[in-house]
Structure formats: structure tokens, C-alpha cells
Write an enzyme that holds these catalytic residues in place. Structure first.
Site, PDB file in Angstrom:
ATOM      1  N   LEU A  72       0.862  -1.170   0.000  1.00  0.00           N
ATOM      2  CA  LEU A  72       0.000   0.000   0.000  1.00  0.00           C
ATOM      3  C   LEU A  72       0.901   1.223   0.000  1.00  0.00           C
ATOM      4  O   LEU A  72       1.915   1.255   0.708  1.00  0.00           O
ATOM      5  CB  LEU A  72      -0.889   0.031   1.251  1.00  0.00           C
ATOM      6  CG  LEU A  72      -2.174  -0.795   1.242  1.00  0.00           C
ATOM      7  CD1 LEU A  72      -2.825  -0.714   2.624  1.00  0.00           C
ATOM      8  CD2 LEU A  72      -3.143  -0.319   0.173  1.00  0.00           C
ATOM      9  N   ASP A  73       0.547   2.240  -0.779  1.00  0.00           N
ATOM     10  CA  ASP A  73       1.318   3.475  -0.799  1.00  0.00           C
ATOM     11  C   ASP A  73       1.283   4.140   0.570  1.00  0.00           C
ATOM     12  O   ASP A  73       0.351   3.928   1.349  1.00  0.00           O
ATOM     13  CB  ASP A  73       0.749   4.440  -1.841  1.00  0.00           C
ATOM     14  CG  ASP A  73       0.991   3.966  -3.259  1.00  0.00           C
ATOM     15  OD1 ASP A  73       1.952   3.198  -3.470  1.00  0.00           O
ATOM     16  OD2 ASP A  73       0.223   4.365  -4.151  1.00  0.00           O
ATOM     17  N   PRO A  74       2.273   4.995   0.892  1.00  0.00           N
ATOM     18  CA  PRO A  74       2.279   5.682   2.185  1.00  0.00           C
ATOM     19  C   PRO A  74       0.998   6.461   2.475  1.00  0.00           C
ATOM     20  O   PRO A  74       0.521   6.484   3.606  1.00  0.00           O
ATOM     21  CB  PRO A  74       3.489   6.623   2.069  1.00  0.00           C
ATOM     22  CG  PRO A  74       4.411   5.911   1.143  1.00  0.00           C
ATOM     23  CD  PRO A  74       3.514   5.244   0.132  1.00  0.00           C
ATOM     24  N   ARG A 226      -4.833   4.919  -8.387  1.00  0.00           N
ATOM     25  CA  ARG A 226      -4.478   6.283  -8.781  1.00  0.00           C
ATOM     26  C   ARG A 226      -4.510   6.432 -10.301  1.00  0.00           C
ATOM     27  O   ARG A 226      -4.846   7.491 -10.817  1.00  0.00           O
ATOM     28  CB  ARG A 226      -3.117   6.671  -8.217  1.00  0.00           C
ATOM     29  CG  ARG A 226      -1.947   6.015  -8.897  1.00  0.00           C
ATOM     30  CD  ARG A 226      -0.628   6.590  -8.442  1.00  0.00           C
ATOM     31  NE  ARG A 226      -0.148   5.955  -7.237  1.00  0.00           N
ATOM     32  CZ  ARG A 226       0.966   6.337  -6.616  1.00  0.00           C
ATOM     33  NH1 ARG A 226       1.659   7.341  -7.072  1.00  0.00           N
ATOM     34  NH2 ARG A 226       1.371   5.704  -5.546  1.00  0.00           N
TER      35      ARG A 226
END
Length: 369
Positions: A72-74, A226
Site C-alpha cells: 500500500l502506498d504511504p 491512482r
């Protein structure tokens, strides 16, 4: 509740360095005993990388043998599956599980990273009056089903051996090829909302009216939400970027059963003072297998063969039963990709099997002879 309301805000500083990330790693207690082999279902907070969470879990579980089944992205929050001990060998078969997300997309503004961590590159603006329901639904429908998606240029995909996001950070131009993904469901979960972007993160000097929308995304592994936001903005002709993302499900695992790092820390501290510490509680391998894969009840001689790594006749797979719960098996592709969990008469998980020609061959033996 919107995805943007489920996490504490973090400072938006564009592409962060490894040094910046290191300063955000959580301080957690170390377990006094090693956690049992199994899956740990964690609710990742905003601002940490998946590797940060792995590092924290190594302390909590008192073992270096920890891995995750999909990053998971930050900026994202939500469900992160971690394998402890022997369960790390399971992760290969969980990475491909379908995912579900709640997300917030800002229409009318584009950024370098296609999310809220990047610098604004274009601010055409968008008004709610410009988005009649049928136009928005048409755009969402165009991105549903099996589509060709160009991943985000700040993804972890390697280009000539180097991560794409690192090349972007170093000022290089990156072009990635489209790849097939499946969007099972893409729909609005609330009414569009007016918002104002002030241009503070860009060369844009004037305030711009934009529109925030909340969506639910159910998709195949490998989908970049995204990139979905980016493509939705293009379909509407106004540009867009992702402002919040929360993963709510991975295969048969739901975020409602996930625990925060704070809750896990409390458990470890309480466990340390217990008469017989047991370590961080994990989902046992047998339960993971019953939830994720079709189940094959083995005869004792069949279990013995698998323990020695010997294949069985493929006909045994016809006895396999659906996994527990309402979800489909994690491995539900073509027959050669189908994975089945074999259980001994005692109920012990023996191996994961895959159909290969006339045989059902063990691809992972978990109870060797």
C-alpha cells in the site's frame, strides 16, 4: 464514512526519500516470544510504507520472518496481509487475490504522482454543474470490466532493473506499457462535493474550483487506483488525482478484522506480563487455507504421498470443495492456475496442490514427512 475521513492527515511533500520514511517508522515493543506461523491482518495507518509496517511487525512478532501480500502506498490506509514464519511461503498465493478499495478522487486538478503527495501540474478546474449524473456514470462505466491500464509512473514496477518511482525521483522520463486488469465494480458512494484548490503546491496562483467524488473499486490484483483516478479525469476532460485511498478487502479478508499497530502493541505489552506469553495472535495456516482455497479431504495414504512431495492422480481434485465463506477461491483462473489445499484426516494442512497434466502436484508442502 469517506476514505479521506478514516486516517490522520500527513504532510504532503511529494516523492519522499528513504531518510524521510525512516523517521516515521513506529516505535513498537518487541514480543517476548515468537508469534505462531500464520497471517496477521493489519490496518495500515497513513504516512507509513508497507515496509515500515513489516519492520514494526518483526519487532512485535519477535521474528525476522515477516512478509506482506501486496503493498500500500504511504498515503493509503487499510488492509495489509502479513505472513509470519512459515506463512510467508503462503504469500505467493495470496498476492493475486482481488482487492476492494474506498477512494476519493479530485476532479479538475492533476499532479505529478497522480495522488495528493505530488505537485500540481494542471488545474483546469471542474464544477458540479459540469457533471450531470449520466456523464459521470458513462465515464465510470468506460473504466469497468477488463481494461488496458497504464500503471502510474511512480509505481514500483521495474524499468531496466530500476523502480519506476526512483527514475522519476531522479528526474528521468518514464514510459510504462499498458497491461490488462479487471475492474469488477466501480461506482459512486456519495454525492459529488465542491472544493477549492489554492495552488499552494504548484505554479498555479489562482484558486480553482474542483469536485471531490467518493468511489468504491473492486478489482483484480495489479490494478492502480491512482491510475483509475487519472483516467477518469481524462475521460471527463478535466484531469483528476487521488486524494484518499483505503483498502477494505483482500480476497476473503476484510478490514473489519484488521488490527492497528497501536492495538497490536498493547497486546504485546499485555502478553509480556502474562504467566505464559503466547506472542501476537495470528490467523492459523489451516484457517487461512480453508478461507482462501478449495479444500481437498485426503485419505491417509494420499496425505503420506504429499508429505514426501509425490504427486497424486489429477482425479482427486474433483473431490475438492469450495472455500469457507461467501467469497470465491483466491486462485480461480484457468485450470492450470487452480490451487487446492489438501488436508489430512486429522484436519492438519498438508500441502497446496496444482493441476499439472495428469497429476495433482504439491506446489507447497507445509507438513513434510
Amino acid at each position: 464514512m469517506k476514505a479521506s475521513e478514516r486516517a490522520e492527515p500527513v504532510e504532503r511533500t511529494g516523492l519522499r526519500s528513504g531518510h524521510d520514511r525512516a523517521r516515521r517508522r513506529p516505535d513498537v515493543p518487541r514480543g517476548v516470544v515468537t508469534a505462531a506461523d500464520g497471517i496477521l491482518v493489519v490496518d495500515k495507518p497513513q504516512g507509513l510504507t508497507s515496509h515500515d509496517v513489516v519492520g514494526a511487525t518483526r519487532r512485535l512478532a519477535a521474528t525476522r520472518k515477516v512478509g506482506h501480500a501486496g503493498t500500500l502506498d504511504p498515503m493509503a490506509t487499510g488492509l495489509l496481509l502479513l505472513g509470519i514464519g512459515r506463512a510467508t511461503r503462503f504469500l505467493t498465493y495470496l498476492v493475486g487475490a482481488g482487492k476492494t478499495y474506498e477512494a476519493t478522487v479530485r476532479l479538475g486538478v492533476e499532479t505529478t504522482t497522480e495522488d495528493a503527495d505530488g505537485e500540481i501540474t494542471a488545474a483546469r478546474g471542474c464544477r458540479i454543474e459540469d457533471l450531470p449524473e449520466d456523464r459521470l456514470e458513462e465515464a465510470l462505466t468506460s473504466l469497468t470490466g477488463r481494461i488496458q491500464q497504464v500503471p502510474s509512473v511512480v509505481s514500483a514496477i521495474k524499468v531496466d532493473g530500476v523502480r519506476a518511482y526512483k527514475r522519476v525521483r531522479d528526474g528521468q522520463d518514464v514510459e510504462l506499457s499498458a497491461r490488462p486488469v479487471t475492474i469488477h465494480e466501480l461506482r459512486l458512494t456519495g454525492e459529488p462535493r465542491k472544493t477549492i484548490t489554492d495552488g499552494a503546491r504548484s505554479d498555479v496562483s489562482d484558486a480553482v474550483e474542483a469536485v471531490d467524488i467518493d468511489i468504491l473499486v473492486s478489482c483484480s490484483s495489479g490494478t492502480y487506483v491512482r491510475a483509475l483516478a487519472r483516467d477518469l479525469g481524462r475521460a471527463l476532460g478535466c484531469g483528476a488525482h487521488l486524494t484518499a485511498l483505503r483498502r477494505t478487502a483482500v480476497g476473503p479478508f476484510d478490514v473489519d478484522e484488521a488490527r492497528t499497530l497501536a492495538a497490536l502493541s498493547e497486546q504485546v505489552e499485555a502478553d509480556a506480563s502474562a504467566p505464559e506469553p503466547r506472542g501476537v495472535a495470528t490467523v492459523p495456516l489451516e484457517e487461512v487455507a480453508r478461507r482462501c482455497f478449495e479444500q481437498l479431504a485426503l485419505a491417509e495414504d494420499e496425505a503420506r504421498s504429499l508429505r514426501y512431495g509425490r504427486p497424486l492422480d489429477a482425479a482427486v481434485l474433483e473431490r475438492a470443495e469450495a472455500p469457507e465463506g461467501r467469497r470465491s477461491p483466491v486462485s480461480r483462473n484457468a485450470a492450470e492456475q487452480r490451487v487446492v489445499a489438501g488436508f489430512a484426516p486429522s484436519g492438519r494442512l498438508v500441502a497446496l496442490l496444482r493441476h499439472q497434466g495428469p497429476r495433482a502436484r504439491p506446489v507447497l508442502v507445509l507438513d513434510p514427512a
